[in-house]
Design a protein around this motif. Structure first.
Motif, mmCIF file in Angstrom:
data_model
loop_
_atom_site.group_PDB
_atom_site.id
_atom_site.type_symbol
_atom_site.label_atom_id
_atom_site.label_comp_id
_atom_site.label_asym_id
_atom_site.label_seq_id
_atom_site.Cartn_x
_atom_site.Cartn_y
_atom_site.Cartn_z
ATOM 1 N N ARG A 65 35.183 35.853 49.096
ATOM 2 C CA ARG A 65 35.300 35.265 47.724
ATOM 3 C C ARG A 65 34.124 35.433 47.007
ATOM 4 N NH1 ARG A 65 37.026 31.401 51.861
ATOM 5 N NH2 ARG A 65 35.066 30.295 51.638
ATOM 6 N N VAL A 66 32.853 35.713 47.613
ATOM 7 C CA VAL A 66 31.703 36.013 46.815
ATOM 8 C C VAL A 66 32.125 37.211 46.000
ATOM 9 C CG1 VAL A 66 29.279 36.416 46.735
ATOM 10 C CG2 VAL A 66 30.292 34.443 48.042
ATOM 11 N N ILE A 67 32.438 38.351 46.700
ATOM 12 C CA ILE A 67 32.635 39.434 46.007
ATOM 13 C C ILE A 67 33.695 39.604 45.076
ATOM 14 C CG2 ILE A 67 33.511 42.041 46.134
ATOM 15 C CD1 ILE A 67 32.354 41.701 49.247
ATOM 16 N N ALA A 68 34.774 38.760 45.326
ATOM 17 C CA ALA A 68 35.726 38.347 44.241
ATOM 18 C C ALA A 68 35.377 37.769 43.038
ATOM 19 C CB ALA A 68 37.004 37.702 45.056
ATOM 20 N N GLY A 69 34.180 36.980 42.989
ATOM 21 C CA GLY A 69 33.655 36.148 41.960
ATOM 22 C C GLY A 69 34.330 34.639 42.253
ATOM 23 N N ASP A 70 35.087 34.410 43.186
ATOM 24 C CA ASP A 70 35.347 33.113 43.330
ATOM 25 C C ASP A 70 34.608 32.072 44.175
ATOM 26 O OD1 ASP A 70 38.016 33.837 42.567
ATOM 27 O OD2 ASP A 70 38.675 34.313 44.510
#
Length: 536
Positions: free
Chosen positions: A46-51
């Motif tokens: 989720r951090v990589i996705a920007g969420d």
């Protein structure tokens, strides 16, 4: 396009999930993120996705990169055609196509003020994204995920929850991403669709980052494994089997090094004890004291991986014939799911019921358990058969949301002391701080572990299990497999986890649209025999 994380860390209050994570995710590679439930693997995705925002560090994704993320928000598409939902995965292209269509419709009644310049701009967008092949690409992905052509123009609402999530997966895959982020993509897929997804990911030219608890899936698709453990994020080259071997070897090496250092310290301490009072040796003794002070022993962090203990026993043996299924048929409205299904299961067999989703596997188990009535045919249990049932929806547990774990489990052994109940909860990883938790607050994996604690107490004479691995992490699946291997009686189970099926099954019953295939042997032997339903 390379995705880079630099000094990345996430903490929740006083608890650190991981810290100082620095690594690159490169195109042409597929990275499997693994770790225990709660270790932070989905958080990392989720951090990589920007969420989610990290506590520290940064994520670098090229601005021109198209990022495809599998999301669970199918509710916003309920009234949208299934094919359109998939094509909406490229928002710029979909908007251009919609605007073009609206301009052409308006021109049918009044072409006097048609904006040719704007139409040309939209056409350039469509051409840039290869928009004229988008519909066929979307249809191919839907077919691969076992969503037939005849429903592609129906609204998403006609599908069940699991199939709706398949459509969202199709939307992500068909969007032409450079970077693909998938969290548990196999959860709602049958074996056939998983095999199709494996082929897609093997052919994918971009960078794929996947969280999964399916060992065979990870072994097939991964070029690298990202391990979230010990509050660290570590990169290993190779598939899941290679990672497990490398991690075990690395741990063994570190433990051996620590033992060596401790032995050196003990040797020096022994010298000091023997000679510190002897004048001729006092200087040497003091030198060794200083050497001891300089030796730094690495303290190995505790792994977040925990293995539950599934103690599954049978209170007695059954007769030779465990269940006799005769000519069972079942339809829901005009959909036939089971048609003239017959077989017998004998004592000691471990029977895997496999086949595509919607074919009637779970319905068959519900008919065996008396939860659903067959339209035709019957199923008769044999002598001394007292089945223990693990349902896919886990209603045995979830029907009591206000109960505490302790009180819910105690009802199955009211003659036992509370210490016995606490011990059974501890076996499946519920500590002192958990026993007064309400069932409503449990995750899917926790509910599954609690339900198996119930089966361990009841000691049924056969086990009937519907997708028992769905919510367990890799450690839980391995532990369950060991527990079931030790169970002395018959097991009938439905699963889409091929590693689990191959570890456990001694017999395969495949339900297909054209009939039932009955094979005595392991899953690998079944495929070698030639009935490779994955190819179908």
């Amino acid at each position: 396009m390379t995705v880079a994380i630099n000094n990345l860390g996430v903490s929740h209050g006083a608890r650190t999930l991981f810290k100082e994570a620095t690594l690159n995710f490169n195109p042409g590679s597929c990275y499997g993120i693994v770790g225990a439930n709660g270790s932070g693997k989905s958080t990392l995705l989720r951090v990589i996705a920007g969420d989610d925002e990290p506590t520290e560090g940064i994520v670098n994704i090229p601005k021109t990169a198209r990022v495809g993320v599998l999301r669970q928000d199918h509710y916003q598409y309920e009234d949208v055609r299934i094919l359109d939902v998939v094509m909406m995965g490229i928002p710029e292209l979909w908007a251009a196509m919609e605007e073009k269509e609206a301009m052409l419709k308006a021109a049918e009644t009044d072409a006097s003020d048609f904006d040719y310049e704007r139409f040309g701009e939209l056409e350039e967008v469509v051409m840039a994204y290869d928009g004229y092949t988008l519909e066929s690409r979307a249809a191919q992905v839907l077919e691969g995920l076992n969503i037939p052509t005849e429903v592609h123009l129906e609204p998403l609402s006609v599908l069940s929850g699991g199939y709706k999530l398949r459509v969202l997966l199709a939307q992500t895959l068909a969007s032409g991403p450079d970077v693909l982020l998938l969290d548990e993509p196999t959860n709602h897929l049958d074996i056939v669709s998983i095999a199709w997804l494996e082929t897609f990911l093997q052919d994918f030219r971009g960078c794929a980052i996947v969280v999964s608890h399916d060992q065979q899936f990870l072994n097939t698709i991964c070029t690298h494994i990202v391990d979230v453990d010990y509050e660290q994020v570590m990169l290993y080259k190779g598939n899941y089997d290679a990672f497990e071997l490398a991690k075990a070897e690395e741990r063994d090496r570190k433990e051996a090094e620590i033992e060596k250092q401790q032995a050196i310290i003990e040797e020096k301490k022994d010298f000091v004890r023997r000679f510190k009072a002897k004048a001729t040796k006092a200087r040497q003794a003091q030198s060794r004291v200083k050497q001891i002070e300089k030796i730094e022993i690495e303290e190995l962090a505790q792994s977040s991986r925990r293995y539950p203990y599934f103690k599954l026993q049978a209170r007695r043996q059954t007769g030779r014939i465990v269940v006799d299924v005769e000519h069972i048929s079942k339809a829901y409205d005009d959909k036939q799911v089971l048609d003239d299904v017959s077989f017998k299961v004998e004592r000691g067999e471990r029977v895997a019921v496999i086949g595509p989703n919607g074919i009637g596997k779970s319905t068959l188990l519900k008919i065996l358990m008396g939860e659903v009535e067959a339209d035709n045919g019957k199923a008769a249990w044999g002598h001394e058969v007292e089945p223990g049932y693990f349902s896919q929806d886990q209603h045995e547990v979830r029907d009591y949301p206000a109960e505490t774990l302790h009180d819910w489990l105690w009802q199955f052994c009211p003659d036992k002391p509370t210490g016995f109940v606490r011990g059974k909860l501890a076996e499946v990883l519920f500590g002192k701080e958990d026993i007064e938790k309400k069932i409503a607050a449990l995750s899917g994996g926790e509910v599954a572990r609690l339900d198996f604690a119930r089966l361990g107490i009841l000691e049924p004479t056969i086990l009937v299990l519907d997708e028992p691995t769905n919510h367990l992490d890799l450690e839980g699946i391995e532990a369950l497999c060991e527990g079931l291997k030790s169970y002395p009686n018959t097991i009938i189970f439905v699963s889409h986890d091929r590693w689990f099926v191959n570890q456990l099954a001694t017999r395969i019953i495949e339900i297909r649209p054209d009939g039932v295939e009955n094979f005595k042997g392991s899953y690998t032997e079944y495929l070698e025999w030639g009935q490779d339903h994955l190819a179908r």
